[in-house]
Scaffold this active site. Structure first.
Site, PDB file in Angstrom:
ATOM      1  N   ASP A 130       0.850  -1.201   0.000  1.00 15.89           N
ATOM      2  CA  ASP A 130       0.000   0.000   0.000  1.00 15.89           C
ATOM      3  C   ASP A 130       0.883   1.248   0.000  1.00 15.89           C
ATOM      4  O   ASP A 130       0.890   2.003   0.953  1.00 15.89           O
ATOM      5  CB  ASP A 130      -0.932  -0.011   1.229  1.00 15.89           C
ATOM      6  CG  ASP A 130      -0.168  -0.157   2.551  1.00 15.89           C
ATOM      7  OD1 ASP A 130       0.951  -0.715   2.551  1.00 15.89           O
ATOM      8  OD2 ASP A 130      -0.676   0.293   3.606  1.00 15.89           O
ATOM      9  N   HIS A 136       9.512  -0.250   9.257  1.00 16.26           N
ATOM     10  CA  HIS A 136       8.588  -1.395   9.339  1.00 16.26           C
ATOM     11  C   HIS A 136       8.694  -2.303   8.110  1.00 16.26           C
ATOM     12  O   HIS A 136       9.044  -3.480   8.216  1.00 16.26           O
ATOM     13  CB  HIS A 136       7.134  -0.908   9.443  1.00 16.26           C
ATOM     14  CG  HIS A 136       6.857   0.006  10.585  1.00 16.26           C
ATOM     15  ND1 HIS A 136       6.895  -0.407  11.891  1.00 16.26           N
ATOM     16  CD2 HIS A 136       6.519   1.314  10.603  1.00 16.26           C
ATOM     17  CE1 HIS A 136       6.595   0.614  12.679  1.00 16.26           C
ATOM     18  NE2 HIS A 136       6.365   1.664  11.926  1.00 16.26           N
TER      19      HIS A 136
END
Length: 323
Positions: free
Chosen positions: A15, A247
């Protein structure tokens, strides 16, 4: 001289997203793996923009040969009130740079169909690195009950194991994006490795690292310096820190080199309602409970517990600065 080991085939479910961009670039400069496709999902941005950004990043990398399949625009339960983290990544998902429209276009297949197609084409050989909510994977599992056995591994960036979440105290963003899908995936019987924020919050790209990237002539280093401003500002405000969490690159590198992390095994369930919606709860399976419960006979998954953070940062830096 023996033959070089076959490169691991990877699909990145993404995303994009600033740290997604970093992960995609690191993947494309990782000789151990072959990126065979990108599938897109909402999260940092809406799905349509995620697809545009994925095509744009591949164009920047001069890798428009890699197919992009567009994923779901709604959650597995058809929810369309999606949580979009534009305040973290900018309105365009890439640090408000308003890049030109990419020339490439997505493939005709949906992300779920694309995932099933590749799992059938290369049974046991595909690793999916899931960097957003898990809707596309849950759809693939619903469409093809054999999918969990055909896919090689699923590396999930998601969950907050024994720490607070980052959307609220209970939930991490990707799991919170579609808790019902996450529970389907975690209990599907696939070979799963979950990399949660308990681990990724130890992996920080500092102001000093950014400065080093800024001095690199490499294309990827130059590009990420353009987009990282918004992300650094957000971390400064939200966490009072001089740096950003890596992340997505950490989860990607867990797929490239699993020895960078250590893992524990057990059952993971996801809370799908109430104030702890999106909570990932880990059962270490050490106790035999007297009563029947929702955890019994569920397949075990691997959950990351430690990370060699300096080694991960070093790899990210090296691969972004590769000319």
């Amino acid at each position: 001289m023996g033959e070089a080991p076959a490169r691991k085939k990877i699909i990145i479910d993404t995303d994009p997203g600033i740290d997604d961009a970093l992960a995609i670039f690191v993947a494309l400069n990782s000789p151990e793996i072959e990126v065979v496709g990108l599938t897109t999902i909402y999260g940092n941005v809406y799905t349509t923009l995620a697809t545009r950004n994925a095509l744009h990043l591949l164009e920047v990398a001069e890798r428009s040969d890699i197919p992009v399949a567009e994923g779901s625009h709604v959650t597995i339960t058809n929810g369309n009130k999606l949580r979009i983290a534009d305040f973290v990544h900018g309105a365009d998902g890439l640090g408000n740079q308003n890049f030109p429209t990419p020339r490439g276009s997505k493939v005709d297949q949906s992300a779920a169909d694309f995932l099933i197609h590749l799992a059938n084409l290369y049974p046991g050989e595909i690793t999916v690195v899931a960097l957003g909510p898990l809707t596309n994977l849950a759809l693939a599992i619903q469409l093809d009950p054999e999918f969990p056995r055909k896919i090689g591994q699923i590396v999930i960036l998601g969950g907050a194991f024994s720490v607070n979440g980052n959307v609220n105290p209970a939930a991490e963003a990707n799991i919170f994006g579609d808790p019902d899908a996450a529970d389907i995936v975690f209990t599907s019987g696939s070979d799963i490795l979950a990399v949660g924020i308990n681990v990724t919050h130890q992996v920080v790209l500092t102001d000093e690292d950014l400065n080093q990237l800024a001095h690199s002539k490499a294309k990827f280093a130059q590009y990420v310096c353009k987009i990282l401003g918004v992300y650094f500002s957000y971390h400064h405000e939200a966490y009072s820190m001089q740096g950003v969490y890596l992340h997505d690159p950490t989860a990607l590198l867990a797929a490239v080199d699993p020895s960078l992390l250590t893992y524990t095994e057990g059952v993971v369930r996801v809370q799908t309602s109430g104030i702890t919606r999106g909570l990932t709860l880990f059962d270490n399976c050490k106790k035999k409970y007297g009563e029947l419960n929702e955890w019994l006979h569920k397949p075990k998954v691997k959950v990351a517990v430690t990370v060699a953070a300096p080694a991960v940062v070093r790899l990210v830096m090296d691969r972004l600065m590769q000319e």
